[in-house]
Design a protein around this motif. Sequence first.
Motif, PDB file in Angstrom:
ATOM      1  N   GLY A   1       1.900  17.744  -3.906  1.00 51.65           N
ATOM      2  CA  GLY A   1       1.283  16.582  -4.574  1.00 51.65           C
ATOM      3  C   GLY A   1       2.306  15.526  -4.940  1.00 51.65           C
ATOM      4  N   ALA A   2       3.486  15.942  -5.356  1.00 49.15           N
ATOM      5  CA  ALA A   2       4.536  14.976  -5.681  1.00 49.15           C
ATOM      6  C   ALA A   2       4.851  14.141  -4.444  1.00 49.15           C
ATOM      7  N   THR A   3       4.795  14.785  -3.286  1.00 50.70           N
ATOM      8  CA  THR A   3       5.108  14.092  -2.039  1.00 50.70           C
ATOM      9  C   THR A   3       4.162  12.917  -1.824  1.00 50.70           C
ATOM     10  N   GLN A   4       2.868  13.175  -2.048  1.00 53.15           N
ATOM     11  CA  GLN A   4       1.894  12.109  -1.874  1.00 53.15           C
ATOM     12  C   GLN A   4       2.069  11.038  -2.941  1.00 53.15           C
ATOM     13  N   GLY A   5       2.217  11.463  -4.195  1.00 50.34           N
ATOM     14  CA  GLY A   5       2.329  10.515  -5.306  1.00 50.34           C
ATOM     15  C   GLY A   5       3.569   9.643  -5.172  1.00 50.34           C
ATOM     16  N   ILE A   6       4.680  10.259  -4.792  1.00 46.09           N
ATOM     17  CA  ILE A   6       5.923   9.499  -4.658  1.00 46.09           C
ATOM     18  C   ILE A   6       5.825   8.532  -3.475  1.00 46.09           C
ATOM     19  N   TYR A   7       5.163   8.976  -2.432  1.00 45.45           N
ATOM     20  CA  TYR A   7       4.939   8.057  -1.303  1.00 45.45           C
ATOM     21  C   TYR A   7       4.199   6.808  -1.789  1.00 45.45           C
ATOM     22  N   ALA A   8       3.162   7.006  -2.588  1.00 44.20           N
ATOM     23  CA  ALA A   8       2.349   5.866  -3.025  1.00 44.20           C
ATOM     24  C   ALA A   8       3.118   4.991  -4.005  1.00 44.20           C
ATOM     25  N   VAL A   9       3.686   5.611  -5.031  1.00 43.90           N
ATOM     26  CA  VAL A   9       4.347   4.817  -6.071  1.00 43.90           C
ATOM     27  C   VAL A   9       5.603   4.142  -5.518  1.00 43.90           C
ATOM     28  N   GLU A  10       6.385   4.871  -4.750  1.00 40.18           N
ATOM     29  CA  GLU A  10       7.610   4.266  -4.206  1.00 40.18           C
ATOM     30  C   GLU A  10       7.289   3.157  -3.204  1.00 40.18           C
ATOM     31  N   SER A  11       6.224   3.344  -2.446  1.00 35.32           N
ATOM     32  CA  SER A  11       5.834   2.279  -1.523  1.00 35.32           C
ATOM     33  C   SER A  11       5.381   1.046  -2.295  1.00 35.32           C
ATOM     34  N   ALA A  12       4.644   1.280  -3.383  1.00 39.23           N
ATOM     35  CA  ALA A  12       4.177   0.151  -4.197  1.00 39.23           C
ATOM     36  C   ALA A  12       5.362  -0.571  -4.828  1.00 39.23           C
ATOM     37  N   VAL A  13       6.345   0.188  -5.303  1.00 41.64           N
ATOM     38  CA  VAL A  13       7.534  -0.441  -5.891  1.00 41.64           C
ATOM     39  C   VAL A  13       8.255  -1.268  -4.832  1.00 41.64           C
ATOM     40  N   ASN A  14       8.334  -0.749  -3.618  1.00 41.49           N
ATOM     41  CA  ASN A  14       8.976  -1.513  -2.543  1.00 41.49           C
ATOM     42  C   ASN A  14       8.224  -2.809  -2.255  1.00 41.49           C
TER      43      ASN A  14
END
Lengths: 763, 254, 153
Positions: free
Chosen positions: A372-385
Motif C-alpha cells: 500500500g505504501a508503494t501505491q500511496g507514495i507513487y500518488a503523493v510523490e507524483s503529485a508533489v512533482n
Amino acid sequence: MKTKYVSTGVRKKDAMSLVTGKPVYTGDMVPPNALRLKLLRSPHARAYIRSIDTSKAKLVPGVVCVLTWEDAPQSRFTTAGQTWPEPSPYDRLILDRQLRCCGDPVAIVAAETEQAAQQALKLIQVDYEVQTPLLDFTQAKDNPILVHPEDNFRALCDVGTDAKRNLVSTDCCEVGDVDEELKRCDVVLERTYNTLANSQAMMETFCTFTYLDEYGRLTVVSSTQVPFHARRILSNALEIPKGQIRVVKPRIGGGFGAKQSVVSELFPALVTKVTGRAAYICYTRQESMTNGSPRHQMQMRVRIGADRDGTIRAIDLHALSNAGAYGDHGPTTVGLVGHKSLALYGSLIASRFTSDVVYTNTMGGGAYRGYGATQGIYAVESAVNELAAQLGMDPTVIREKNMVRQGQTMPNYYGEPCNSCTLDQCMAAAKEHMDWDNKFPRRVLPNGHIRAVGVAMAMQGSGISAVDTASVEIRLNDGGFYTLLVGCTDMGTGCDTILAQMAADCLDCDIADISVRGVDTDQSPYDTGSYASSTTYVTGGAVVKTCAQLREKILAEGARLLGVSPEEAEFDGDKVFVPGTDRCITRKELGWASFEGHSRTLSASQSHSSPISPPPFMVGMAEIDLDPETGTVEVVDYVAEVDCGTVINTNLARVQTEGGIVQGIGMALYENVQYNAAGKLLNDSFLQYKIPTRLEAGTIRVAFHPSYEPTGPFGAKSIGELVINTPAPAITEAIRNATGLSFHSLPIRAEDIAMALEKQNHD
Amino acid sequence: MYTARNYVVAASPEEAWELNQKKANAILGGGCWLRLGRRRYDTLIDLSGLSLDEIRLEGDTISLGAMVTLRQVETSPLLRESFGDYFSRCTRHIVGVQFRNCATVGGSVAARFGFSDPVTALLPLGCQVELVKAGRIPLEQYAAMPYDRDVLTHIHIPLPKYGRPVYESVRNTQTDLPVLTCAVAREENGLAAALGGRSGRPSLLRGADRDGLVEQAMKLSYVDNLRAGADYRRHLAKVLLNRACAQLEGGEQL
Amino acid sequence: MKLTLTLNGVRRTDEVAADTTLFSYLRDRGCLSVKCGCETSNCGLCTVWLEGKPVLSCSVPALRAQGKSVTTLEGLQEEAAQFGAYLADEGAEQCGYCSPGFVMNVLSMVRELDNPTDEEIKEYLAGNLCRCTGYQGQLRAIRRYLQEKGGAK
C-alpha cells in the motif's frame, strides 16, 4: 559499539547450498508416496455451483479422492497471515459453492500421479449457474451485485466492513482541518492516479506438502512467510485444534509478501485430513498468477496545496482499493497508502486520508512488498512533482523545503516520533551522484533520444507497532557452540544470517559458532513471521535481548563454577574469568559442564515487540533514455540513497535495494495486468506478464546514509519494502521531464508515450 | 502441456512425411511452442536424425536445415559474412540463449506465426523453402499458404546482391514477443519489406522507394492485443520502415 | 520407450514416455537442482546442458537426449561452488531458486564467450529471470569471477 560482524557483508550461511543447487526447497523434499493434487478451477468470474458430478473422475485409475464444497468444512476464515484477530474479514471457505473470481477452486483431485490427477480434472462435470460479475472496482460500492452475500461472513475487527455494500473496509483520519488549510493555499493541485495489481512473481510458486506424523498430527511443510499464522489459519479452516498441527518452513524461493497469505496449504491439508495420506500441491505459474495474492489495484485522488514559495501546507488523499474477490490484507494495505506517504512531509499543517476497500469479482489481493505504501507514495510523490512543475521549482528543492526531519513527530504516522532520519543527506547525496543539477530536467542526444531525470522520496515502517512479536532462543551447547532458534522466515533475504551477525557481536563469538535454525512451529519460538519489514528490527531486537540474558546466565554459571560471585567475574565471549587473576573457565568448558549432572543447561529466550515502527527513508533518482518515436523508455541509471539506520549486512542490504528497485521498474513500465470482458486474467504467465530481465534493469547505484535508530538493534531499521517505492514516481517524473506529458496511470507503456507525443505533434 | 503416445526419430524425410499425414501426429521442432498447447498427439516426429542441423553455402545460396537452431542462425559465421548482424538482430531478442538453443528455424518458418522474427527477416530476401513433397517454393508463397501436412526440410537464402538488408523490431521488454517487426532489403527494382506482429502472418511489401513502402504499410490492417493497439502498430510501421530505409540508404549497417 | 544417455558423465538407460520432458526425467532421477518456474519457456530456471549447450529442459522431450550427454548442476559441483562463491560474496544468490539455471548458463557463457563485455554478459543471460536481486549483484559476481579466472590463466 564496536562490531565485528554487524555492518559487514557476511556471506549468507545458506549461500553455498543455494548456489550449488542443493535440494533445500519444499518441492525437493516431497515424500515419495505423496498424492499429487490438482485443482479444478472456475472458468467464470462469478457463478454458483448447481451441482458437481465427480463419479467419472473418481474412476480414473490412481485417483484417490475428489473433494468438492460438500466435503470441505464450513467455517469461514481469512488466508491473510496476520496477528489474531485479523483485520481481514473471514470471507473464505476452502471450497465454496459460490465462486467469486476466475480460478476459484471448485474441486480438489488427489491421485497417485500427476497425470491421473490431470486426467480426472477433465472428467468432473459441473453445472454452473453463471452470474454477471462485478469487475469495475470504481462501481463496486453499493452495487446491486454482491460479491459476498453469505450469512456466515464475519469481520473480527471494526474496520468498517459491510458486505452488503461490497465494503471490505472504510476509514478516515484527519490531522488539522484540511479543507480550511487548502483554502489558504496559493496553489491547489488535484490529480487522480491509478495503479494495477502486480504479481510478486517469486521464482518458486506456491507449494506445500502435508502428512500425518508419527503422533498422528498434521505436518505441513510449506513455502510460507508466516508459519505460526499458517498454523492458526489451518486450524480455523480445517476445524482441528492448533495443537494437532505443525508447520515447517524449508528454504523459500522468494516471497515478497505473496507467501504472507495461506495460498496453497489448505488443499493438501484437507486431503491429508480426509485420506490420511501425504499430499503435495505445487501451483503452476498460471495458478500463482491468477489465484495468488497480488498487489491491490488502486485509484488515488490527491489534493495538494502549497504556498507560492513551495511550502506544502495540506494534502488530502483518498484511496479506493480493489480487494477483488476476497478481503485478504485489504483493510491494512490501504492504511499504508496514507500513513506512509503523507508522513514524508513534515511541513504539513493539515492532512486527511480517507479510504474505501471494495469487493469485486477480480482476483483477490494480498500482500506485496510495499503493502500500500508503494501505491500511496507513487500518488503523493507524483503529485508533489507536478506541484513543483506548476510552481516552476526544482522537484528536489521543494522536497528539501518540506521533507520530514529527525526530531519531528509524525502526526499522520500514528503520531510516532521520527527518532532517526537522514532523508536530507540522502537527497543531497542523490543530487551529487546523479549530477542532478546538470541533468535536470532533460537533454536531447544526437540520435534524437531524450535523456531525462526524475526524483522521489520514500519511507516504510519497521514492523507493525505494538503488534508484531518475535521470540528467539539461544542455547549454549556442549563444546561451546550456540544454537539460535528463530521463528522468522528467511525467504532468501538472509535474515538467518543477519540475526546470527547480531548474535555473534552480542556474544563476542565467531559467527561460525552460531548455528541458526528456523522454522518449525513445534520447535521454534513464536514469531509473527517475516512481513511488514519486521525481521531485522523486531526479531533483531529479540536477539539482542536474548543475548544479554544469556550472557548473564553464562557469567553466573561461570562465576559459580569458579567459586566467585558474578559481580567479581567477567565474560568476554570466550571465557568467564576473574580479572586480575588467572582463574577462568572457557565457554567450551562451560558448555560441557552445563550438560553434565545438573540442571543448569544454559539457554535464554526473550520476546520483543516495539510500540513504534521507525521508518527507514530513501531518495531514488531515475535517469531514462526515451525514444520519442517508439516511446520506448530505458532506465539507464538509478541512484538510490538509503537510510535504513545501521546497515546490518552491507551486501544483503544493497542487493535488497537493487532488487526492490527493479521490481519497481517493472511496476512503472511493464507489468500490465489486463482482464477480458468476462473477468478472466489475460497476463497469467511469464509470456504475457513481463517482469524485467537483466536487459531492463539498467545500472543501479546504491549508497547508505545510516541514521541511528535508538529503539532498533544496533541502531537498525528495515530495508526490504522501502526500496520498491521510488521507481514508479521517479520514472513517471523522468518521463514528464522528457516529454512534457503527465501520466497518471501505471504502467506507462511505450505505446502511451509514443501515441501521446504523436497527438501532441498533431495538435 | 501436450501429451503424446509415441515418439519417432524419422529415418528419412519420406518417413517423416508419411507419419505427418496423420492429423494426430506432429513434427517436433524445438518443442518450445508445442508445449504451450494442450493437444493430445499420437506420434511426435523428430527430424533430428536427418542431418538437418547444418548451415551450408551452396553456390550463391545459404541453406539452412530445418533443425538449425535460432542460436545457430544468430551466431553463424557464414551468415554473418554475407549479412552482417542481420541474422543476429532478428534472433537475439528471442527469450534467451537457452530458448534459442532449442527453437529451430524450421519450426519458426513452418509455424508462420504473425509475430515471428525469423519469418519477417527471411521474407524480403527472396528465400525458397524446400518441402518433402512440394519441393522448392518461394517463401513468399509458403508464408501465405494455408497449413498443410507437408514437411519443411530446408530454407535457401540467396546471398544479398544489392547490399545488406536491415532488421528492426520494437518490443515492450527486450526479450518479449515483438510489438512490430520490420525487415527491408534492396531488390533489383526497388525495395522489399516485411512487417510482422501486425495482424495475421507477416506480409511482404514491395516499393520503388521508402515512401512507397510506407504508403502501402499505412493501408495494412493492424491488430489490437495484449501487447499494443493497432494505432501504435501502424505508427511503428512507419517509424521502423523509415529507420530501416535510412540505414539502407546509409550503405552498410549503422 | 527406451532412453539411453549420459547423465553427468554416467551412461544409463531408462524407460520414459513419449511426452516426458527432459525436466521431469531429470527431477525423477534425483537431479533436484533443476527447477521449474513457468510453463511457457520463459524463466530459464530449468536450464541444463544438452551436448554441452544450455537448453530449457522443460521444452526438450527427454527422448531428444537419446545417445547424448546431459549435464546438470549435480555434475558440475566443483565449478558451481567456484563461481557460486563469488555470488555468495555479493549476497546475490538471495532466495537461490533461480541459481541452478543461472549458474548453468554462466558456466556455459564462460565457455562460449571470450572476455565478454557487460552488454554481452547481460544479453547472454537475459533468459535467466531473477526476481530477488535486480541482477546487479550477479553482474558484479560474474565480473569478479572472470577477472580472477582470467588472471589464473
